[in-house]
Enzyme design. Sequence first.
Site, PDB file in Angstrom:
ATOM      1  N   LYS A   1       0.837  -1.205   0.000  1.00  0.00           N
ATOM      2  CA  LYS A   1       0.000   0.000   0.000  1.00  0.00           C
ATOM      3  C   LYS A   1       0.870   1.254   0.000  1.00  0.00           C
ATOM      4  CE  LYS A   1      -1.557   2.325   3.408  1.00  0.00           C
ATOM      5  NZ  LYS A   1      -2.167   2.834   4.650  1.00  0.00           N
TER       6      LYS A   1
ATOM      7  N   ASP B   1      -6.391   0.859   1.179  1.00  0.00           N
ATOM      8  CA  ASP B   1      -6.451   1.125   2.618  1.00  0.00           C
ATOM      9  C   ASP B   1      -7.807   0.678   3.142  1.00  0.00           C
ATOM     10  OD1 ASP B   1      -8.291   3.068   1.883  1.00  0.00           O
ATOM     11  OD2 ASP B   1      -7.412   4.624   3.158  1.00  0.00           O
TER      12      ASP B   1
END
Length: 215
Positions: free
Chosen positions: A126, A144
Amino acid sequence: MAKSLAEKKKHLRQIHDLLYQVYGDCVCPLVHDGAFQLLAAVMLSAQCRDDRVNQVTEVLFAVAPDARTMAELPEEEISKIIQPCGLHKAKGHNLKATAIMLTESFGGVVPQTMELLTQLPGIGRKSANVILGNVFGIPGFPVDTHVKRLLNRLGVVKTTDPEKIEKTVNDLIEPEVWTNFSHLLIQHGRKVCHAGKAACGDCVLNEICPKCGVK
């Protein structure tokens, strides 16, 4: 009946286009000057609001604006400065270790590949995707908590595994929109499709959303 690949692509494109009409081209909310500062800010953003991260990095970057100066800063001092972000000891350790690794192995320069970025302490897919997309213009789709929640509610995925979600989206929509699409979903998750109670009546996606898991 399961959707065909073409139907899945159409559904995801509709989601993107409707959100784009509302939020447009988004800018990364983490204030930074260059790749290292965004990398540091992303580390600090774990379980912390962006506005608080920006307050902390203003102080941190005044003392250590790049990898070399961060590597020279005592870990205890880093941890003290970033304490308001939470998890300050672990984050301070990762910041120091990453700065040292960048200085010793990469000449103080943040690498531009997923493989190398994820070798840095505290950097997962991420975070790497955030850096690649927002600094280097290399397509990446950061997943997320907001992205996971929305794509499940919208029926795009049936998993909370970030890598599976990333792959699904990457397979369904063109790379040039990946970075901004993540921003669009995050913005919508913060403003409308809340974790506790989704404001479905105010949602631009209302007519195409199956509201999976929404009471």
